[in-house]
Design an enzyme around this catalytic site. Structure first.
Site, PDB file in Angstrom:
ATOM      1  CB  SER A 187      19.779  22.628  -6.074  1.00 48.93           C
ATOM      2  OG  SER A 187      19.652  21.362  -6.701  1.00 48.93           O
ATOM      3  CE1 TYR A 200      14.494  22.971  -3.516  1.00 45.59           C
ATOM      4  CE2 TYR A 200      15.625  21.969  -5.383  1.00 45.59           C
ATOM      5  CZ  TYR A 200      15.613  22.342  -4.055  1.00 45.59           C
ATOM      6  OH  TYR A 200      16.710  22.101  -3.269  1.00 45.59           O
TER       7      TYR A 200
END
Length: 296
Positions: A187, A200
């Protein structure tokens, strides 16, 4: 030539090299067919099968569909049997390629024997490690996460362990054949500290570092291992944001990002997302320098 002149010349040379490198990277993003072309038979030459984790929805499903269109048979792995079957039917009807499904919950510890049994003996040319979860649908501080211990276990299992175990499963065959591609989906937020997404984002940093090290180990064996780090993609994880110049549909993002398979060990999948990363990192550096203040 004085020392001052030498310093200025060296400084100017370094600046030219840095900005020249950035310009080359930008040109590679703008014209991938020129700088990192892929032969028409590239994907099918890797092997018959592509394996995609988290392949029943979102980015994973888009990878499965696109790789099928490029001539590969696909194996999609996810925990929901109904969604898997629905995705498989659509891909088979759309592309005519063979699709296998494996139901497995990557938050669990005892699933890899089952996966191994179902892919044993198959010539796997591409592995897409896409599966991942957020600790909470509503972003929050770590200690405010509901069922925190369980969520820590699930995030590490799904975002970290799954990638490592799947690489462990398919790499021997790729190494033996001397070819293969592993795409590990990270990401864009892995590039910057990201409060309220702390767990995350940290899991995605692991994805990047693991992938870079693994590529250094196996590049000489003809295997491409690349991190794919998107910013905005309209999926269930992002609340199905409306696509725009920054937020892509999964299909758009995957189709575009596959053009950069030979562009290095990491891609952001598009010019837009590359610029976002560069801007974010510049902002981070400015914030760090501002925090540190002048030297005393």
């Amino acid at each position: 030539m004085t020392l001052i002149e030498i310093i200025f010349i060296l400084t100017g040379t370094c600046a030219v090299l840095v900005f020249g490198g950035k310009l080359v990277c930008l040109l590679m993003m703008l014209v991938p067919k020129l700088f990192c072309p892929l032969p028409e038979t590239f994907f099918t030459s890797l092997g018959k099968w592509a394996v995609v984790t988290g392949g029943s929805d979102g980015i994973g499903r888009a990878y499965a569909e696109e790789l099928s269109k490029l001539g590969m048979s696909v194996i999609i792995i996810s925990r929901n049997q109904e969604k898997l079957d629905r995705a498989a039917r659509k891909i088979e009807l759309t592309t005519g390629r063979e699709v296998k499904v494996i139901a497995a919950d990557f938050t669990k510890d005892d699933i890899y024997g089952h996966i191994q049994e179902n892919i044993e003996g198959l010539e796997i040319g591409i592995l897409v490690n896409n599966v991942g979860i957020l600790p909470s649908q509503i972003p929050c501080k770590l200690l405010e996460t509901s069922d925190l211990e369980e969520r820590i276990h699930d995030v590490i299992n799904c975002n970290v362990k799954a990638m490592v175990k799947m690489c462990r499963t398919v790499l021997p065959g790729m190494q033996q054949r001397g070819r293969g591609v592993i795409l590990n989906v990270s990401s864009g937020i892995a590039k910057i500290p990201c409060p309220i997404y702390t767990l995350y984002a940290a899991s995605k940093v692991f994805v990047e570092r693991f992938s870079q090290g693994l590529q250094a180990e196996y590049k000489s064996r003809g295997i491409i291992i690349q991190t794919v780090a998107p910013f905005g993609v309209s999926t269930a994880m992002t609340g199905h944001q409306k696509p725009d110049m920054v937020t892509f549909t999964p299909e758009e993002f995957v189709r575009n990002s596959l053009k950069y398979l030979k562009a290095g060990d990491q891609t952001y999948g598009s010019v837009t997302h590359t610029i976002l990363v560069m801007t974010s990192m510049a902002g981070r550096d400015c914030a760090v320098h501002s925090h540190l203040g002048p030297a005393e």
